[in-house]
Design a protein around this motif. Structure first.
Motif, mmCIF file in Angstrom:
data_model
loop_
_atom_site.group_PDB
_atom_site.id
_atom_site.type_symbol
_atom_site.label_atom_id
_atom_site.label_comp_id
_atom_site.label_asym_id
_atom_site.label_seq_id
_atom_site.Cartn_x
_atom_site.Cartn_y
_atom_site.Cartn_z
ATOM 1 N N GLU A 67 -0.103 -0.500 2.856
ATOM 2 C CA GLU A 67 0.414 -0.941 1.558
ATOM 3 C C GLU A 67 1.483 0.026 1.069
ATOM 4 N N VAL A 68 2.471 -0.547 0.396
ATOM 5 C CA VAL A 68 3.526 0.303 -0.148
ATOM 6 C C VAL A 68 3.015 0.943 -1.435
ATOM 7 N N VAL A 69 3.139 2.244 -1.504
ATOM 8 C CA VAL A 69 2.715 2.984 -2.698
ATOM 9 C C VAL A 69 3.926 3.749 -3.215
ATOM 10 N N SER A 71 6.216 6.498 -4.675
ATOM 11 C CA SER A 71 6.166 7.953 -4.566
ATOM 12 C C SER A 71 5.762 8.579 -5.892
ATOM 13 N N SER B 20 4.495 -0.382 5.064
ATOM 14 C CA SER B 20 4.727 1.012 4.664
ATOM 15 C C SER B 20 4.958 1.875 5.896
ATOM 16 N N GLY B 25 3.021 6.153 2.021
ATOM 17 C CA GLY B 25 3.080 4.809 1.465
ATOM 18 C C GLY B 25 4.483 4.295 1.162
ATOM 19 N N CYS B 40 9.306 10.185 -0.183
ATOM 20 C CA CYS B 40 8.266 10.755 -1.046
ATOM 21 C C CYS B 40 7.978 12.176 -0.556
#
Lengths: 96, 472, 477
Positions: A67-69, A71, B20, B25, B40
């Motif tokens: 899953e995209v989280v 930053s 991702s 992520g 990130c």
């Protein structure tokens, strides 16, 4: 006894990307030899059939779902910390 | 062919189509993103940050293993490959040196109508680096870390490849498999699928000194680069010189390979087990659960297409379009008879290809099968079939279209006889011609009937009745 | 102020806050004043975070004055080693290469303490990147032992141990890769816990050797160490090596084996009969048969991991970059040559050497195998006995500058590194005073992996009886 000479140190310094002045090289060459002798004791250990240990947690399959989280830090801030930037890029001396 | 035999091994880097990145992520798709906008603390390797495996990437690798007829290692782990480069934020790449996830597989490529097995030594998961650009004339380079941490699977072949053509077919086959499985987007322009080619030539059993052609990203260039490089090596040997072990690049404009780095300059990567990531212990149940989701593999489809005698080009076309192949599969299930399956394939390699991607995206195997059957049962003419095909590709069922518009084929004798009688009455001259022995006017009558029935008449029926009534 | 605020424990400070005898702002001011007054002598502190600390204290005070309940760590001032990322407060790892580096995020342990209301008042000194056992290898300045300013506080968490001993805050966070919490705790007469490997998240803490690094508290006593450990322990989705240990603890009779080191602490051990703890066996430490092998394996494995973990400090994305570099290669060589200290260079070189082609099997792989043997031996002893008791160090704090030979320095870890190889927990508590120097000594209680609470309970029992941890009269401030 481990015979460590200057060229071994220079090779290791090159791998580590560390510039050493000649004073550094001499003292490190000396220390290096005694450190290698010091760790020599492991050579005497009976390790036939012994599995190497690279971690001690006994953990397996530690992962996250795909899953995209977002930053936790703004990307902009991450770039601003670079010594040199240009138009949102990190700038480095020319890569040959 | 010369006395020299080329030996080629290929390493392919496929970018995985995860949402991702491999260890953080961040969004894995940076197409159209500004530089350094998908980053990130983890993929920028800030002090104190740690990697966490993307389970989705592992699942994709497990699917790949099935596509490569390979074994999934039950115990697999990650290692560090240490090297300094501005596009490598941590100063090391997390990869799999000692226990790769995919081991010991093969794919089959079709060469001269024969299948040849190409072994896959192993394939492993690793992370991609950032992207460097070198502005013209500038004394600096620029780094964009959006790609840093993108999951890759590197596929390492056995040196089983013996010609540029085989190399190209191997690359295409792998490409077909990874795109069919949906684990790689296959966008070659964006570096989704890149490869390094190791090539040597020898006139004996012993292998020659190899060179590595690095970073190619088109099938055509792979073939051209190999042809050039093989000839270059042969020329060297013929003139009594030696081939130097080195890394070479491909200059497309000049159609030449060129020296990049000699073996002596090769790096010592100091691989060791990645201490921040515990190993994976993949049970057979877990593996089969994931592999169960796979529909059909390209190799299976190829064999089916070969069986019905489809040309290699058409095979390639279908296989290179996973969605089209799926339509074929579904239609095949329904149609069963080879004659009908062939007709379905003809639609897919013909009219279907002429439509835009958006216009054809809603064709289903079921509707295609229905269309083929309607024509075969003479419910509609093939002409009507062609007319409604675009609509069928838009998602409509053929039966519904012909019902709505009353396009059912006219095979009713009485109705057709009525029409034909009328035409004969209105065309005394051709009738006379026919009766005096000119067979070719028959076509004129059939055409007239088709015109009158707006193509809905059954052509063979029309033919039969026209003859009968003319002789009448 | 009527209350004596010197050498408060967490629970005492908590009581004073709850009873409104003091305010959190008083506490913060008290410690910061003390740092300002005494740090020039001790040099434990690198950065004071006064404004932010007072702001947090004010918030907690308003909570208290509104009559709200506060947790045991709320308003408790603490310090953290320079290894910990603290958003907005400088984090240098005591290296010139991170001179003025301000992290944009905080370590998981720091965040957890923040959630519990503890107040970070200062960042404290250490050996550069934690490479050392005396804090003399700091890129900034050595730290002095509050018991004797001519002596080292130990290391690498020497700033933390000295800060607790000098009463610069109630506890401190440190890191322990081969003894870096326990050895300075012993040298400074305070309590230090090295938890089981993986019990506390490493996320946001500069990595030294990933498969060894542990995060833990240095505190006034075992009870405080436990309070802090409770707050920071647990699984972290950002650190794949955190382990969900079941920390339940039984209060049964404890069977211990005591390993003697010469005659250090021997008399002390026999003097105290501690209820519930049965020293079932006494043996010379040589009988354990692994300390030397462990130390040797440690000095192969740890530099190797270091050489890789420090590759990110390259002068490109953050930190210092050499101004003398005229091409990309020089950016690497000169940045790392200029801004890394001698010991850091030395360890990088040893690590690169041990991992390089041709040496990997003889050094790295062999050392990993020795690690297996060490771990198996430790685990085996701990199958038979609940805990291993052994002195923390072979001698009290040594004089600054007296160990210029790196091997001599490495040997100060002799009794601590095997614990890190095995990944088991160990707490060092003040125990006895060295007669010749009048300096504190430390005793380690080592338990099975996941028995962190058990060893803390034992430490508490011992401390309730011996009171060594309350001796502060030797501290020369």
């Amino acid at each position: 006894m481990n015979k460590i000479n200057r060229s071994d140190i220079e090779a290791a310094a090159k791998l580590s990307r560390i510039e050493l002045d000649s004073k550094n090289i001499n003292s490190i060459t000396e220390d290096f030899g005694s450190i290698l002798n010091f760790v020599e004791i492991i050579q005497k250990a009976e390790t036939g059939g012994v599995a190497p240990t690279s971690q001690v947690t006994g953990l397996n399959d530690v992962w996250r779902d795909d899953e995209v989280v977002k930053s936790e830090v703004e990307p902009r801030v991450l770039i601003d910390s670079a010594p040199e930037t240009l138009d949102g890029y990190v700038k480095v001396k020319k890569v040959l | 062919m010369s006395k020299y035999k080329p030996t080629i091994g290929i390493e392919i880097h496929t970018q995985l189509a995860t949402k991702s990145k491999m260890f953080c992520g961040c969004n894995n798709d940076s197409r159209g993103s500004k530089p350094n906008s998908n980053i990130c603390p983890v993929c920028m390797a800030l002090p104190g940050t740690l990697p966490v495996i993307n389970k989705g990437a592992v699942e994709m690798a497990i699917k790949m293993a099935k596509g490569f007829n390979a074994k999934v290692a039950n115990v697999t782990s990650f290692d560090r490959k240490n090297y300094f480069y501005p596009d490598s934020p941590k100063g090391y790449q997390i990869t799999q040196m000692y226990e790769p996830i995919i081991q010991d597989g093969f794919v089959e490529i079709l060469i001269d109508k024969e299948f040849k097995k190409i072994g896959i030594h192993h394939a492993h998961i690793e992370e991609d680096a950032g992207k460097l650009t070198h502005p013209d004339g500038a004394d600096y380079s620029l780094v964009d870390y959006n790609r840093a941490g993108t999951p890759l699977v590197e596929i390492v072949s056995e040196p089983d490849i013996n010609s540029p053509e085989e190399a190209k077919r191997y690359l295409q086959e792998i490409y077909n498999i990874v795109t069919a499985l949906g684990v790689c987007n296959g966008d070659m322009e964006h570096g989704n699928f890149k490869f390094d080619l190791n090539v040597s030539v020898s006139d004996s059993e012993e292998l020659g000194t190899r060179t590595e052609l690095k970073n190619l990203n088109s099938f055509r260039n792979a073939e051209r680069a190999l042809k050039y490089e093989i000839q270059r090596q042969i020329d060297l040997l013929e003139s009594g010189e030696k081939v130097k072990q080195e890394t070479r690049g491909w200059n497309d404009a000049k159609s030449k390979t060129f020296s990049q780095r000699s073996k002596e300059e090769a790096n010592d990567y100091r691989y060791f087990p990645e201490p921040d990531i515990p190993p994976l212990n993949l049970s057979n149940d877990f593996i089969s659960e994931i592999q169960k989701e796979i529909d059909v593999l390209p190799s299976t489809i190829r064999k089916e297409l070969l069986e019905i005698g489809l040309s290699v080009d058409d095979q390639d076309l279908l296989i290179s379009q996973p969605k089209t192949a799926k339509i074929f599969q579904d239609a095949r299930e329904i149609l069963k008879k080879e004659k009908l399956i062939k007709k379905a394939v003809n639609w897919l390699v013909g009219d279907f290809q002429a439509l835009g991607l958006d216009d054809r995206k809603d064709l289903t195997g079921k509707n295609l099968a229905e269309l083929v059957k309607l024509i075969d049962d003479e419910e509609i003419s093939s002409k009507i079939g062609k007319e409604i095909f675009a609509e069928v590709c838009g998602g409509e069922a053929p039966s519904k279209i012909i019902d709505d518009r009353g396009l059912v084929q006219v095979s009713d004798d009485t109705e057709l006889e009525k029409i034909i009688t009328e035409i004969i009455k209105n065309n005394p001259k051709p009738v006379e011609d026919y009766r005096s022995g000119s067979e070719k006017v028959l076509g004129f009558f059939v055409g007239q009937v088709m015109k009158e029935t707006k193509g809905q008449a059954n052509p063979s029926k029309v033919n039969e009745l026209v003859v009968k009534l003319l002789k009448g | 102020m009527m209350e004596d605020l010197n050498y408060l424990t967490i629970s005492r400070a908590h009581d004073l806050l709850k009873m409104k005898k003091i305010t959190a702002q008083d506490l913060v001011k008290f410690y910061i004043d003390k740092i300002k007054k005494n740090n020039p002598k001790i040099k434990a502190v690198i950065t004071i975070s006064e404004k932010d600390a007072l702001k947090k204290a004010k918030f907690i005070d308003s909570k208290i004055s509104e009559g709200k309940e506060i947790g045991v760590l709320e308003g408790i001032p603490y310090t953290a080693k320079e290894m910990f990322m603290t958003k907005g407060v400088k984090t240098t790892a005591a290296s010139k290469i991170l001179n003025d580096y301000v992290a944009p995020y905080s370590a998981t342990s720091i965040k957890k303490l923040e959630e519990h209301g503890a107040i970070l008042i200062a960042k404290v000194n250490q050996d550069e990147f934690a490479h050392g056992g005396s804090t003399e290898n700091s890129g900034y300045h050595p730290t002095h032992n509050p018991w004797d300013l001519d002596r080292v506080p130990g290391g690498s968490s020497g700033g933390s141990a000295a800060a607790v001993a000098a009463d610069f805050g109630i506890f401190s966070l440190g890191t322990d890769t081969g003894g870096s919490i326990r050895q300075p705790a012993a040298y400074c007469g305070v309590t230090g816990l090295k938890p089981s490997y993986g019990a506390v998240s490493r996320y946001g803490v500069v990595s030294m050797a990933s498969s060894f690094d542990c995060i833990g508290p240095i505190a006034r006593n075992a009870e405080d160490a436990q309070i802090v450990f409770d707050a920071i322990k647990g699984l972290d989705s950002k650190d794949s090596t955190t382990v969900g240990y079941d920390f339940s603890n039984s209060n049964d009779e404890t069977n211990a084996i005591y390993y003697q080191v010469g005659n250090i602490l021997d008399e002390e051990i026999s003097k105290h009969k501690i209820e519930g703890i049965n020293i079932a066996q006494k043996e010379p430490v040589e009988k354990l048969g692994i300390t030397n092998e462990a130390l040797a394996a440690y000095y192969v494995l740890v530099p190797s991991e270091i050489s890789s973990n420090l590759e990110r400090y390259d002068g490109i994305r953050y930190g210092e970059s050499s101004q003398k570099a005229s091409n990309l290669s020089e950016t690497y060589f000169k940045t790392r040559g200029e801004f890394f200290g001698t010991e850091v260079k030395r360890r990088n070189l040893i690590g690169s050497y041990a991992l390089s082609a041709g040496y990997y099997d003889a050094y790295y792989k062999k050392a990993m195998q020795v690690r297996t043997i060490v771990k198996e031996k430790v685990d085996k002893v701990l199958e038979k006995y609940d805990v291993i008791i052994v002195p923390t160090t072979t001698e009290p704090a040594f004089k600054i500058g007296s160990k210029s030979d790196p091997i001599e320095m490495y040997k100060t870890d002799l009794l601590t590194v095997f614990v890190n190889l095995a990944g088991v927990p160990s707490v060092s508590i003040p125990f006895g005073i060295d007669e010749d120097t009048n300096l504190p000594l430390g005793l380690q209680i080592i338990g099975k992996q996941g028995d962190d609470l058990k060893i803390l309970e034992i430490a508490k029992k011992i401390q309730s009886l011996t009171k060594y941890h309350e001796r502060v009269e030797g501290i020369t401030l």
